[in-house]
Design a protein around this motif. Structure first.
Motif, PDB file in Angstrom:
ATOM      1  N   ARG A  27      10.853   9.151   6.713  1.00 57.87           N
ATOM      2  CA  ARG A  27      10.025  10.109   5.990  1.00 57.87           C
ATOM      3  C   ARG A  27       8.863   9.402   5.301  1.00 57.87           C
ATOM      4  O   ARG A  27       7.716   9.848   5.337  1.00 57.87           O
ATOM      5  CB  ARG A  27      10.889  10.843   4.947  1.00 57.87           C
ATOM      6  CG  ARG A  27      10.249  12.089   4.456  1.00 57.87           C
ATOM      7  CD  ARG A  27      10.378  13.159   5.532  1.00 57.87           C
ATOM      8  NE  ARG A  27       9.532  14.280   5.208  1.00 57.87           N
ATOM      9  CZ  ARG A  27       8.786  14.918   6.098  1.00 57.87           C
ATOM     10  NH1 ARG A  27       8.786  14.559   7.337  1.00 57.87           N
ATOM     11  NH2 ARG A  27       8.050  15.919   5.750  1.00 57.87           N
ATOM     12  N   ARG A  28       9.159   8.277   4.663  1.00 57.64           N
ATOM     13  CA  ARG A  28       8.109   7.530   3.952  1.00 57.64           C
ATOM     14  C   ARG A  28       7.088   6.943   4.922  1.00 57.64           C
ATOM     15  O   ARG A  28       5.891   6.902   4.617  1.00 57.64           O
ATOM     16  CB  ARG A  28       8.731   6.452   3.075  1.00 57.64           C
ATOM     17  CG  ARG A  28       9.400   7.062   1.846  1.00 57.64           C
ATOM     18  CD  ARG A  28      10.098   6.029   1.019  1.00 57.64           C
ATOM     19  NE  ARG A  28      11.423   5.791   1.604  1.00 57.64           N
ATOM     20  CZ  ARG A  28      12.183   4.759   1.327  1.00 57.64           C
ATOM     21  NH1 ARG A  28      11.765   3.821   0.501  1.00 57.64           N
ATOM     22  NH2 ARG A  28      13.368   4.635   1.882  1.00 57.64           N
ATOM     23  N   VAL A  29       7.525   6.514   6.101  1.00 54.96           N
ATOM     24  CA  VAL A  29       6.578   6.010   7.108  1.00 54.96           C
ATOM     25  C   VAL A  29       5.669   7.153   7.561  1.00 54.96           C
ATOM     26  O   VAL A  29       4.450   6.983   7.687  1.00 54.96           O
ATOM     27  CB  VAL A  29       7.319   5.366   8.303  1.00 54.96           C
ATOM     28  CG1 VAL A  29       6.341   5.057   9.443  1.00 54.96           C
ATOM     29  CG2 VAL A  29       8.046   4.099   7.866  1.00 54.96           C
ATOM     30  N   ALA A  30       6.239   8.330   7.782  1.00 52.59           N
ATOM     31  CA  ALA A  30       5.433   9.491   8.205  1.00 52.59           C
ATOM     32  C   ALA A  30       4.401   9.852   7.134  1.00 52.59           C
ATOM     33  O   ALA A  30       3.251  10.169   7.448  1.00 52.59           O
ATOM     34  CB  ALA A  30       6.345  10.684   8.499  1.00 52.59           C
ATOM     35  N   ILE A  31       4.793   9.804   5.876  1.00 53.15           N
ATOM     36  CA  ILE A  31       3.862  10.103   4.785  1.00 53.15           C
ATOM     37  C   ILE A  31       2.747   9.063   4.746  1.00 53.15           C
ATOM     38  O   ILE A  31       1.565   9.400   4.648  1.00 53.15           O
ATOM     39  CB  ILE A  31       4.618  10.188   3.437  1.00 53.15           C
ATOM     40  CG1 ILE A  31       5.528  11.434   3.417  1.00 53.15           C
ATOM     41  CG2 ILE A  31       3.639  10.210   2.264  1.00 53.15           C
ATOM     42  CD1 ILE A  31       6.515  11.471   2.269  1.00 53.15           C
ATOM     43  N   LEU A  32       3.109   7.784   4.841  1.00 57.94           N
ATOM     44  CA  LEU A  32       2.099   6.719   4.824  1.00 57.94           C
ATOM     45  C   LEU A  32       1.139   6.837   5.996  1.00 57.94           C
ATOM     46  O   LEU A  32      -0.068   6.614   5.840  1.00 57.94           O
ATOM     47  CB  LEU A  32       2.775   5.344   4.866  1.00 57.94           C
ATOM     48  CG  LEU A  32       3.004   4.656   3.544  1.00 57.94           C
ATOM     49  CD1 LEU A  32       3.636   3.295   3.756  1.00 57.94           C
ATOM     50  CD2 LEU A  32       1.746   4.550   2.726  1.00 57.94           C
ATOM     51  N   ARG A  33       1.678   7.155   7.164  1.00 59.27           N
ATOM     52  CA  ARG A  33       0.818   7.292   8.347  1.00 59.27           C
ATOM     53  C   ARG A  33      -0.275   8.335   8.089  1.00 59.27           C
ATOM     54  O   ARG A  33      -1.443   8.121   8.415  1.00 59.27           O
ATOM     55  CB  ARG A  33       1.656   7.675   9.568  1.00 59.27           C
ATOM     56  CG  ARG A  33       0.845   7.787  10.852  1.00 59.27           C
ATOM     57  CD  ARG A  33       1.698   8.144  12.022  1.00 59.27           C
ATOM     58  NE  ARG A  33       2.396   9.404  11.768  1.00 59.27           N
ATOM     59  CZ  ARG A  33       3.368   9.880  12.531  1.00 59.27           C
ATOM     60  NH1 ARG A  33       3.763   9.206  13.597  1.00 59.27           N
ATOM     61  NH2 ARG A  33       3.949  11.018  12.250  1.00 59.27           N
TER      62      ARG A  33
END
Length: 191
Positions: A125-131
């Protein structure tokens, strides 16, 4: 900046009306929270604004030429790519160090070489937000972006997200008023 204007927007799927003559003004340069009951068309509205769906009737103005970025309800990561490669998909000019520093802000440690498929749900989830945050964008669509995060991680991620979105146009779909407050939403539109 002129607001994004929706006027009598209608959308149906297979005889089921999802949006019925929805009108609103969305200010640019601010975070606006969108709230409605489940099934009332919040995600459909975001998909229309992203250009992924067309309205049946009504019109939208103020979106012309805007670069868009989004966090969907699903993570939509490339399973075989690591977090660095997933984030670089939306902004190839980012350096390894820039991405790693942003990952550390999101409390993503020692996972930069793991395939996305190997990450926990909260890490994905955090990777998707950062992307989405690290892409080049004029307007950011956040569709229940913090779901599945524990309370402390959610607080940290919202703080970083809010900082990176300051004075930019953000549409946040949420069922949680505290998320809208944490994201410093200057407006709340509900239907």
């Amino acid at each position: 900046m002129e607001p994004i204007v929706l006027y009598k927007v209608c959308k149906s799927f297979d005889e089921k009306t999802v949006l019925q003559e929805l009108s609103m003004n969305i200010p640019q340069g601010e975070t606006t929270a969108l709230m409605a009951s489940s099934g009332q068309g919040k995600t459909t509205l975001l998909r229309i604004l992203m250009g992924l769906e067309q309205v049946d009737s009504g019109y939208i103005s103020g979106m012309e030429g805007l670069q868009k970025s989004a966090v969907f309800q699903e993570d939509r990561l490339c399973e075989n790519l690591n977090p660095i490669a997933n984030i670089r998909l939306t902004n190839p000019s980012l350096s390894y160090i820039q991405i790693l520093e942003a990952m550390h802000e999101m409390k993503l440690f020692d996972c930069e070489h793991q395939a996305a498929a190997e990450l926990s749900g909260g890490m994905r989830r955090r990777v998707a937000i950062l992307r989405a945050l690290l892409a080049e964008w004029d307007i950011l669509f956040l569709d229940e972006p913090f779901k599945g995060l524990d309370a402390e991680t959610k607080r940290q991620v919202m703080a970083v997200t809010c900082r990176l979105c300051r004075e930019r146009t953000v549409l946040l779909v949420t069922h949680d008023l505290s998320e809208a407050k944490a994201m410093a939403a200057s407006g709340l539109i509900s239907w």
